[in-house]
Design an enzyme around this catalytic site. Structure first.
Site, PDB file in Angstrom:
ATOM      1  N   GLU A   1      38.575  -2.117  78.890  1.00 35.71           N
ATOM      2  CA  GLU A   1      37.652  -3.033  78.241  1.00 35.71           C
ATOM      3  C   GLU A   1      38.254  -3.324  76.891  1.00 35.71           C
ATOM      4  OE1 GLU A   1      33.301  -2.676  77.660  1.00 35.71           O
ATOM      5  OE2 GLU A   1      33.589  -0.904  78.883  1.00 35.71           O
TER       6      GLU A   1
ATOM      7  N   ASP B   1      26.093  -1.946  69.710  1.00 37.61           N
ATOM      8  CA  ASP B   1      27.023  -0.891  69.326  1.00 37.61           C
ATOM      9  C   ASP B   1      26.503   0.004  68.216  1.00 37.61           C
ATOM     10  OD1 ASP B   1      29.352  -1.226  71.030  1.00 37.61           O
ATOM     11  OD2 ASP B   1      29.479  -3.208  70.122  1.00 37.61           O
TER      12      ASP B   1
END
Ligand code: PLP
Lengths: 268, 395
Positions: free
Chosen positions: A51, A62
């Site tokens: 990724e 995040d």
């Protein structure tokens, strides 16, 4: 590379009775050149694919580690263009199928069609867009599809049955199984959600399920790999790069960590 | 055309929608269903209206600014949201959402705040209803709106400082959303403006439109004239939406005033509608400040409540269809307007609100003889220290 490369990876891993190891790394960390070396080191240590994270200034999904990594990468000159360059080099040098991980605004800014074209030129297999639920996915999925790639969709512990059916029907290259409520980051405990998420998807389809969010240690990876077709480890690896003083030190730390994770995801 | 409700994708034509992580989507669906049910339920309205009357002090008065009208040569009316409990319009929204939280069987509330007014209004509603409350606030805003931080703490709320980004409203919204992704089973997020993923922009508009509905009765052509122009400041856009919405599509001129910060030409401002472009911020398609690669830019405004690089999606819809005019006012002009209203009318307005007043003062010549209504969205006590510091720094 294409969506097909990912499909082959998952069937090979099934044959080898293991999960695929798909590390996340912010592109452009610690700087654009060093970044490619880090991906190569992870491939040599046993990563099956990547990724590749496009650094974003407001990463809603995040936690603190990947937020800080994004800020640092942006400050070092990374961004959408640099991340696509890095992705291209990583795929060329490692031959590992890779997807980009991004937020939707940079994709909109470029336009889904141009974005898909650029990804395809760079050799990507698809994209993960963290703030794009299945309800808004169609234009993005179609553009990627036209270029032989695929849009990854999410299933979370909170996802209802009706939503899960929509996700499966959209036939993503794999389903991102959100292992924990909350944002990315290391956790103390192994996820208790992955087994049931995989089972719920399996009732409808054989689409691979890849577990991510909160998977950091070899034990956590082992536990996720027991049910899932793949495992994503992000913050634990990004943190090692953030803590290293040099690219060499970061490479060494990643080799060790990725090596341990690669051992952990074998099911024998 | 004004839309009663966004479409079934949560859109006002191309704006709005739900660009949110999958983990939150079921909660957004539940929220839409539960709010729609509550909003159709006379029992919910009774409960809310009673609180708005007895606890908040609605309807808020309309006051004709006598001396300022003379000075500016216009007929100026002030819709006194500053007189609502806690000192701003924000409480209209938080009372409704806190009641809804109770209906949904949740007992923990989170919120973001910039100027601290939404934080105080949320803390107040939660104290009243016995709900646990956590408010995220950027570091920089904690400093410049210290009074409101103390108020929230006295009300039993935990204020969590946010250090990411510039430490302002955008970062506080992001931090609240990150909390929500982890706690969505037990927690409701009381967002503070007409922003965020559907159903928030619609729900907050419905809860704020009471301002404009009251104004329609108060300025009905008999006791007071009909307004020719209505002016409000625009941060996320909730006070503007609240007073504009009932008038959208009528012949009343509607003017939304954004923050021009140091000046639009400097790039340091919060004028997303005037100087931004379409994209996605905080779960919604709308106008925002962004660079060529789609990175969201930091906003700047002297006023914490307008220091935000996005804006509610329904305003984006109004802008494109020219149903509302949007313009901007600099930091300096806003501070001047605070002093103007204080010295001429005995009302210290919030720095946010002062942007709207500054536009009226600046345009007084072109507005001559017209009846102008200003949404006096909040009182300025919270800004006194910041303005003293500014004056000291200049000397
Ligand atoms: C008094 C006042 N007016 C206006 C605003 C701006 O918000 P909105 O545009 O949502 O009304 C704020 C926000 O903090 C405020 O406190």
């Amino acid at each position: 590379m294409s969506r097909q490369a990912l499909a082959e990876l998952f069937s090979r891993c099934r044959a080898e009775n293991r999960a695929a190891l798909l590390p996340y790394m912010t592109a452009g960390l610690p700087d654009p050149e060093g970044s490619v070396r880090l991906f190569v080191a992870m491939a040599e240590a046993g990563a099956d694919g990547f990724e590749v994270g496009i650094p974003y200034a407001d990463p809603l999904m995040d936690g603190p580690v990947i937020q800080a990594a994004g800020d640092r990468a942006l400050a070092a000159g990374s961004g959408v263009e640099v991340a696509l360059d890095i992705l291209e080099q990583v795929v060329a040098e490692t031959g590992r199928p890779s997807v980009v991980m991004t937020y939707v605004n940079p994709v909109l800014r470029m336009g889904p069609e141009v974005f898909a074209q650029r990804l395809s030129q760079a050799g990507a297999s698809g994209a993960i867009i963290a703030d794009l639920p299945v309800d808004e996915a169609l234009p993005f999925a179609s553009a990627l599809d036209r270029h032989g790639m695929g849009l990854v969709l999410f299933v979370a512990p909170t996802t209802t049955e009706a939503r899960l059916e929509n996700v499966v029907q959209a036939s993503p290259p794999f389903v991102y199984g959100v292992a924990e409520l909350g944002v990315t980051g290391e956790r103390d405990m192994a996820s208790s959600h992955i087994g049931s998420l995989v089972a719920r998807v399996r009732k409808h389809s054989e689409v691979p399920v890849v577990a991510g969010v909160g998977i950091a240690t070899p034990d956590q990876a082992r536990s996720a790999a027991a049910a899932a077709d793949g495992v994503i480890v992000g913050s634990a690896l990004v943190r090692r790069v953030m803590e290293a003083d040099t690219v060499d030190a970061a490479e060494d730390a990643l080799r060790v960590a990725v090596g341990e994770l690669a051992d952990a995801i074998r099911r024998d | 055309m004004r839309l009663d409700r966004p479409d079934n994708q949560g859109r006002f034509a191309e704006y709005g929608g739900q660009f949110a992580p999958e983990t939150l989507m079921p909660a957004l669906e539940e929220l839409e269903t539960e709010f729609a049910k509550a909003w159709d339920d006379p029992g919910f309205h009774n409960e809310l209206n009673k609180l708005l009357a007895d606890f908040v002090g609605r309807p808020t008065p309309v006051y004709r600014a006598e001396r300022l009208s003379d000075q500016l040569g216009i007929d100026l009316y002030l819709k006194r949201e500053d007189l609502a409990h806690t000192g701003a319009h924000k409480i209209n929204n938080t009372m409704g959402q806190a009641l809804l939280t109770k209906r949904m069987g949740k007992n923990r509330v989170i919120a973001e705040t910039g100027a601290g007014q939404h934080g105080v209004a949320t803390a107040t509603a939660c104290a009243l209803l016995g709900q646990e409350c956590v408010v995220y606030m950027g570091e920089k805003d904690i400093e410049r709106q210290a009074l409101n931080v103390q108020r929230m703490r006295m009300l039993g709320t935990e204020v969590r400082p946010v250090t990411s980004g510039a430490g302002t409203l955008k970062d506080a919204v992001s931090a609240a959303m990150r909390d929500w992704v982890a706690t969505v089973d037990t927690t409701h997020y009381i967002i503070g403006s007409v922003v965020g993923p559907h159903p928030f922009p619609w729900m907050v508009r419905e809860l704020q439109k009471v301002i404009g509905e009251e104004l329609q009765e108060q300025m009905d052509g008999s006791q007071r004239p009909h307004p020719d122009v209505i002016v409000a400041c625009v941060g996320g856009g909730s006070n503007a939406m609240g007073i504009f919405y009932p008038y959208v599509g009528s012949d009343v001129r509607l003017v939304g005033v954004e923050a021009a910060g140091y000046g639009l030409e400097t790039g340091e401002h919060g004028a997303s509608l005037v100087a931004g472009s379409p994209g996605v911020i905080h779960g919604s398609m709308t106008y925002l400040l962004q660079d060529v690669q789609g990175q969201i830019l930091e906003a700047h405004s002297i006023s914490a409540g307008l220091d935000y690089p996005g804006v509610g999606p329904e305003h984006a819809y109004f802008k494109d269809r020219q149903l509302v005019e949007y313009t901007s006012i600099t930091d300096e002009e806003a501070v001047e307007a605070v002093n103007l209203l204080a010295s001429v009318e005995g009302i210290i307005p919030a720095l946010e609100t002062a942007h709207a007043l500054a536009w009226i003062a600046k345009e007084a010549d072109s507005l001559r003889g017209q009846t102008v209504a200003l949404n006096l969205s909040g009182r300025g006590d919270k800004d006194v220290q910041q303005i003293i510091d500014l004056v000291d720094a200049d000397e």
